[in-house]
Design an enzyme around this catalytic site. Sequence first.
Site, PDB file in Angstrom:
ATOM      1  CG  ASP A 163      38.689  40.782  38.552  1.00  0.00           C
ATOM      2  OD1 ASP A 163      38.465  40.655  39.772  1.00  0.00           O
ATOM      3  OD2 ASP A 163      39.830  40.941  38.088  1.00  0.00           O
ATOM      4  CG  ASP A 192      39.424  39.243  42.989  1.00  0.00           C
ATOM      5  OD1 ASP A 192      39.505  39.783  44.100  1.00  0.00           O
ATOM      6  OD2 ASP A 192      40.361  39.242  42.178  1.00  0.00           O
ATOM      7  CG  ASP A 196      39.827  44.351  40.004  1.00  0.00           C
ATOM      8  OD1 ASP A 196      39.049  45.064  40.670  1.00  0.00           O
ATOM      9  OD2 ASP A 196      40.347  43.313  40.452  1.00  0.00           O
ATOM     10  NE  ARG A 245      41.244  45.088  47.279  1.00  0.00           N
ATOM     11  CZ  ARG A 245      41.916  44.060  46.763  1.00  0.00           C
ATOM     12  NH1 ARG A 245      41.567  43.614  45.546  1.00  0.00           N
ATOM     13  NH2 ARG A 245      42.895  43.494  47.418  1.00  0.00           N
TER      14      ARG A 245
END
Length: 519
Positions: A163, A192, A196, A245
């Site tokens: 991340d 990834d 987040d 996302r």
Amino acid sequence: MRRAIAWRLNTALATAAVVGLGLVGVALPAFQASAAAGGATGFATGNGGTTGGAGGSTVRATTGTAIHQALCSRASSSTPIVIQVEGTINHGNTTKVSGPSCNTNSGLIELKQISNVTIVGVGGGAVFDQLGIHIRESSNIIVQNVTVRNVKKSGSPTSNGGDAISMESDVRNVWVDHVTLEASGGEDEGFDGLFDMKDNTQYVTLSYSVLRNSGRGGLIGSSESDLSNSYITFHHNLYENIDSRAPLLRGGVAHMFDNHYVSLNKSGINSRAGARAKVENNYFEDSKDVLGTFYTDEMGYWQVAGNVFDNVTWSAPGAENHPAGPDPRSTTTVSIPYSYSLDPANCVPDVVRRTAGAGKGLQVSDGSCTPTTPTATPTGPTPSATPTTTPTTGPTPGGTNLSIGAGSDGSSKADGTSYGNVRDGDLSTYWSPNGTTGDISIKWSSARTVSVIVIREASGSAGTIGSWQVVNGGTGAVLKSGTGAGAITFSPVSLSKITFRITGATGVPKVAEFETYAA
């Protein structure tokens, strides 16, 4: 043929849609939110507000180890601090540092069990290369004007679970602003998420930022049982070439406004597991399934208004696939407890292009699609030892210009410019940084006493310089800070190097002369 369609739902229509679906609106907790120019916006203004290291000391860091050292050198884990970062931060210069006021680790920037911290890129810019920023069990954090790129969870080197920026475990009040978050592919390439949040993260704003070239933009909640993450604002961001996302939202409340979404390849805003999203005045372009509940039958909800859908395609509804289009309608209502100004969606691509990302001079929209420089620095007030002033372009101080015949250097220079142009007495030549921020210095072989400097902008660029600091190049002490070019006075100081640090500008600055005087 491409066609722009603006879907605008008035209150009556939105209410009718909600009643027809038998759903109830959600009222958010009321709080007094400050949206002062140059400060945090959105949900980050709730729960007491987000001020980062305002009022604390300011330190400079050019390595990840130095960032950790700054955190560990504080009196306590909550002592306010502003860490100005310049240069490339990577695995080679980031090690663990120990101390009673920190909990760091190697291989990432670790903001764990701390509070009241600002990390801001300055000078020629700050790039976190293959190195993620991890915020855990922390509160009141600001990350601003930095680039984080190519953070991997597999391959070599790895960092932060892949991340770029992640938050987890009881995190509160984080403002991430004017950052650029980039990958070079998706999970198959070892990457990834870019942004987040999980395990009870709340009161977060992501503003004026760029997220691009990633399989996953970011998530809010790591699973259908991780539903305690909430009160997240996304505004004036660019999402570009993202597979999915943008973000994925589980169970919480989020507000997305004035964002530009380009090339969302598989899906975009994925509201699921009871989540509620207010989606207004965004511009969706050349994308697929930009809003809905995807990859699950655990439905989420949305309120839509003022969005533009430009060349957006929609899949057919089915099992674990519930697109909001092709005619998006509201399925809930979400009350927003803070004040904010909406740019019309049709100008969002332009204003986001001009303001979003690192190295844009921290410019923001004035609410009418015009970029402007905040009147206050987002990192809060300068310590009392470095009072703020706004210089004037008054007459030249008396005495000799000590810069003539001195040396000069700086953090960066644009092509065709020279550090020496600021001390040649010629207003037709100038130095520019390689970007909108940077340092320019005057230096001597032996100490000089200086109490006045004059910064003269080149013809045609007057008013470009925004916020700045005057720094003792030998000790790093900030002698003065303020906005605008002109004459700047401060207490007399003996030094062999003095730096004019531009921390904000409306464009690329052009410094024609950097004059120095004893009085």
